[in-house]
Enzyme design. Structure first.
Site, short mmCIF file in Angstrom:
data_model
loop_
_atom_site.label_atom_id
_atom_site.label_comp_id
_atom_site.label_asym_id
_atom_site.label_seq_id
_atom_site.Cartn_x
_atom_site.Cartn_y
_atom_site.Cartn_z
CE LYS A 44 -38.72 8.13 1.79
NZ LYS A 44 -39.04 6.74 2.21
N GLY A 90 -45.46 15.57 1.24
CA GLY A 90 -45.22 15.16 2.62
C GLY A 90 -43.85 15.59 3.06
CG ASP A 150 -44.18 0.72 9.87
OD1 ASP A 150 -44.98 0.62 10.83
OD2 ASP A 150 -43.71 1.81 9.50
CG MET A 187 -38.87 17.37 0.59
SD MET A 187 -39.06 19.14 0.28
CE MET A 187 -38.50 19.80 1.86
#
Length: 486
Positions: A145, A123, A238, A129
């Site tokens: 990450k 991602g 979230d 990323m």
């Protein structure tokens, strides 16, 4: 704390314990080259000191091979080149209550190449990323990450640091696991559990929608994770399909998909301080998942997560969001009204019990919304129900009767059939106290305990006394319901 610059301060060699030479290469008298990754610290589970490490580049090697600085030949490595020493200073940001997560400080990210083999990009965002990586020594897969702190800016870095702190403090089978953290002055690397099946949203898009059983298993796992967080006074804020990863999956004998999910992305999560009544105020989240109280900019609590679970459950069952509009303003108006509809033909195959759970999850008033712990005990979630669920409190029974009086008439018909003709014709008048439906012996028994106790004429069970809520229903402990006059 040891200086990370080898040229400025000598450190002890992990091989011979002698002081390293004060030069740019940082080579010890035993001819071992020390790593630029010179200081490693452990975030602690308490306020006690941290541990510092000095790590040589041979600490991690692919298949145990190391290189001699002088000869240039490979030689086998038989031990881990780590020296531990106590430290009075702790570099972590806060105290944590679950396991230890290494937080490694480096001059640059080059040393990561010694530890991991990097693969495909999983991602990508505006300032970071997620990359698949393999630990060379353990041959295990991870998702790393990588965040550029300079591009992210100070506010985003604070959110990242808060996410790291929270992930360090939690340990749950359905919450993403943080293995370790590497940090340089410019970048931060979070080594996290790899979820090879991707986002739950991607699987939903391929399937169209999940069956009721498949949805039940997903919501069970999600509710378990959120109940754990809420018990630790952590609010995710979230929750959405994109933030639920799938570790693994399989198809069972009934051709239904079983998913091992992991809640991730704690960038907006916050840990409350004080009692559970402490309220939050920041408006944040993703619009279609936002609770009415968040949209209204009112004080809100962890119950905003419960609303989001309801939205997720609704989408899983039918493939569409409960509220959709052409603009954000119109969307928010629909959310604040909170009127759920089950018009799609898909809902014909969904049990009334599942629909009842949705209504409890998506109460506009958070005070009336079911909690995560209550959700875990819900009959639909535990699978202990075979019939349509009925409301469990007086207010809900009132609303159901007003919206669908025919269903209540059907339920009371069976009760009247079991009574004598005289009892069938009785009309009960509403009162703030329980109506007198018992005989004189019942009244005498009530006086003995100092209150107006009554007895159910159907099963001779005790009726809840002196209800202070004006209602059209009386609930008995035997779950019999008696309709009284409006």
């Amino acid at each position: 704390m040891a200086d990370s610059s080898c040229g400025k301060k000598s450190t002890k060699c992990p091989h011979c314990s002698s002081a390293s030479q004060k030069n740019a290469l940082c080579i010890c008298s035993c001819k071992t080259k020390l790593s630029p990754m010179s200081v490693v610290e452990m975030s602690q589970t308490s306020s006690t000191g941290s541990s510092e490490f000095i790590v040589s580049p041979e600490k991690r090697k692919e298949k145990g091979a190391s290189k001699d600085v002088t000869s240039g030949k490979d030689s086998p490595s038989k031990s881990s080149n780590i020296e531990r020493k106590p430290s009075q200073q702790q570099w972590g940001r806060g105290n944590f209550t679950e396991g230890k997560v290494p937080h490694i400080r480096m001059d640059n990210g080059a040393a990561l190449q010694e530890i991991y083999t990097f693969g495909r990009i999983l991602g990508q965002g505006s300032f970071g990323m997620v990359i698949e990586a393999i630990d060379k020594e353990r041959e295990t897969k991870w998702a790393i990450k990588k965040v550029n702190k300079e591009k992210a800016g100070s506010s985003a870095v604070k959110l990242l640091e808060r996410e790291v702190d929270i992930l360090k403090s939690v340990k749950h089978e359905h919450i993403i696991h943080l293995e370790q953290v590497f940090e340089t002055p410019k970048k931060m690397y979070l080594v996290m559990e790899l979820c090879e099946d991707g986002e739950l949203k991607e699987i939903l898009e391929r399937k169209g929608h999940f069956s009721e059983n498949e949805t039940r298993w997903i919501i069970q796992s999600l509710a378990s994770a959120i109940a754990y967080l809420h018990n630790k006074d952590i609010v995710h804020r979230d929750l959405k399909l994109e933030n639920i990863m799938v570790k693994s999956s399989f198809i069972d004998a009934n051709n239904e998909m079983n998913l091992n999910i992991k809640v991730t992305d704690f960038g907006l999560a916050v840990k409350k301080h004080g009692r559970s009544e402490v309220m939050l105020q920041t408006t944040c989240g993703t619009p279609i998942y936002m609770a009415p109280e968040v949209i209204n900019a009112h004080d809100y609590s962890q119950q905003c997560d419960i609303w989001s679970i309801g939205v997720i459950m609704y989408i899983l069952l039918c493939g569409k969001a409960p509220f959709m509009a052409s603009s954000e303003e119109k969307l928010f108006e629909l959310i604040k009204k909170g009127e759920l509809h089950f018009k799609n033909s898909i809902w014909n195959s969904i049990s009334d019990c599942a629909k009842s759970v949705l209504k409890q999850l998506m109460k506009v008033d958070p005070a009336h919304r079911i909690t995560a712990k209550e959700l875990l005990d819900n009959q639909w979630l535990t699978g202990n129900t075979v019939s349509s669920a009925r409301p469990t409190n007086v207010l809900e029974m009132m609303k159901e009767w007003k919206n669908n009086p025919e269903s209540d008439e059907e339920s009371t018909t069976d009760q009247r059939d079991s009574r004598s003709g005289q009892e069938e014709s009785k009309v009960y008048q509403p009162s703030r106290n329980v109506p007198d439906v018992s005989n004189s012996s019942d009244e005498e028994e009530g006086k003995q305990v100092g209150r107006t106790n009554k007895t159910c004429r159907k099963n001779n069970c005790f009726i809840s006394p002196n209800c202070e809520i004006p209602s059209q229903h009386l609930e008995h402990f035997c779950n019999s319901f008696f309709v009284v006059g409006l």
